[in-house]
Design an enzyme around this catalytic site. Sequence first.
Site, PDB file in Angstrom:
ATOM      1  N   LYS A  70       0.804  -1.220   0.000  1.00  0.00           N
ATOM      2  CA  LYS A  70       0.000   0.000   0.000  1.00  0.00           C
ATOM      3  C   LYS A  70       0.845   1.281   0.000  1.00  0.00           C
ATOM      4  O   LYS A  70       0.441   2.295  -0.541  1.00  0.00           O
ATOM      5  CB  LYS A  70      -0.966   0.015   1.188  1.00  0.00           C
ATOM      6  CG  LYS A  70      -2.111  -0.982   1.038  1.00  0.00           C
ATOM      7  CD  LYS A  70      -3.118  -0.821   2.157  1.00  0.00           C
ATOM      8  CE  LYS A  70      -4.285  -1.770   1.981  1.00  0.00           C
ATOM      9  NZ  LYS A  70      -5.381  -1.510   2.910  1.00  0.00           N
ATOM     10  N   ASP A 106     -10.128   3.136   1.527  1.00  0.00           N
ATOM     11  CA  ASP A 106     -10.364   2.768   2.932  1.00  0.00           C
ATOM     12  C   ASP A 106     -10.931   3.963   3.705  1.00  0.00           C
ATOM     13  O   ASP A 106     -11.671   3.786   4.677  1.00  0.00           O
ATOM     14  CB  ASP A 106      -9.053   2.332   3.616  1.00  0.00           C
ATOM     15  CG  ASP A 106      -8.592   0.962   3.148  1.00  0.00           C
ATOM     16  OD1 ASP A 106      -9.433   0.165   2.690  1.00  0.00           O
ATOM     17  OD2 ASP A 106      -7.370   0.690   3.235  1.00  0.00           O
TER      18      ASP A 106
END
Length: 283
Positions: A70, A106
């Site tokens: 990420k 997210d």
Amino acid sequence: MFDVNTELLGVIGYPLGHSLSPLLHNHAIKELGLNMVYLGFAIKPELLKEGVQGFRALNIKGINVTIPYKEKVIPFLDEVDSLASKVGAVNTIVNKQGDLKGYNTDVIGVQRLIEDDGNFKIKGKKALVLGAGGASRAVGISLCQNGIKEIYVLNRTETKAEKLLNNWQRLYPEIKMESGVLSLYPSILAKVDIVIDTTPIGMAPDIEAEPIIDAKSFHSNLLVVDLVYNPTETTILKAARQAGAQVLNGMGMLLYQGIEAFRLWTGIEPEVQSWRDLVENFI
Ligand code: ATR
């Protein structure tokens, strides 16, 4: 059937382990009758750069990014959305004619988990975040971005909580923030409206793990969220529920972050309920 026009989507990580993303996205593709397929790409760490280059070469339209890439993927992208750069992590890439832009869905996943599933308005509230790892970074930015009034972050390793908080404070100087070691929770619990546990404690297979908060400290004016969704009720959620608090597991975050990624790639939002049914049958 697939043909030469089938568009490719996928997830990168290493190892890919138990990612539910292929299940969810391929279900939506089928329901919507799109000529697409979503695959898993377990890219070895030394090949990450080449892997990303491969998305351009093979015209792979959309990519989810999971552990451990990420953060590591960012230098290989052409552009990073402002929210993703605030988090310092990308979980979704959109490929427009070879131009790769990174997003962090997210952040909206956390917001919709709390506000839609928890029926809780973030604006003006006080929050306690437990844990200072990767998940906590998106939680903090989501809370700050949606108008939280005060935020406390407690962690087993205090320096990590401090570092995280310094980053948030620099981005949101108007929000009152404090960090500290986990054991400080009783005094903080008494003054917050929401607790978000971002630690893996209580996650399967170690479902009997002692919660990091003593059940006696919870009160009934709390929403307690655990990002873990397997089991559906962790030991911390059980203790909170028994103390009269409202409780919520993290399944909604998985669903909403995926819905937002799918929307970025196709312009269409999959039905949350059909995804929820799918995951509930799977775990
Ligand atoms: P994620 O990406 O899921 O957030 P992570 O980056 O490994 O995972 O972070 C896990 C968090 O849970 C960390 O804040 C970790 O605390 P440390 O910073 O002290 O390592 C916390 N954590 C994990 N296991 C824990 C335990 N048994 N007790 C307390 N905190 C724990």
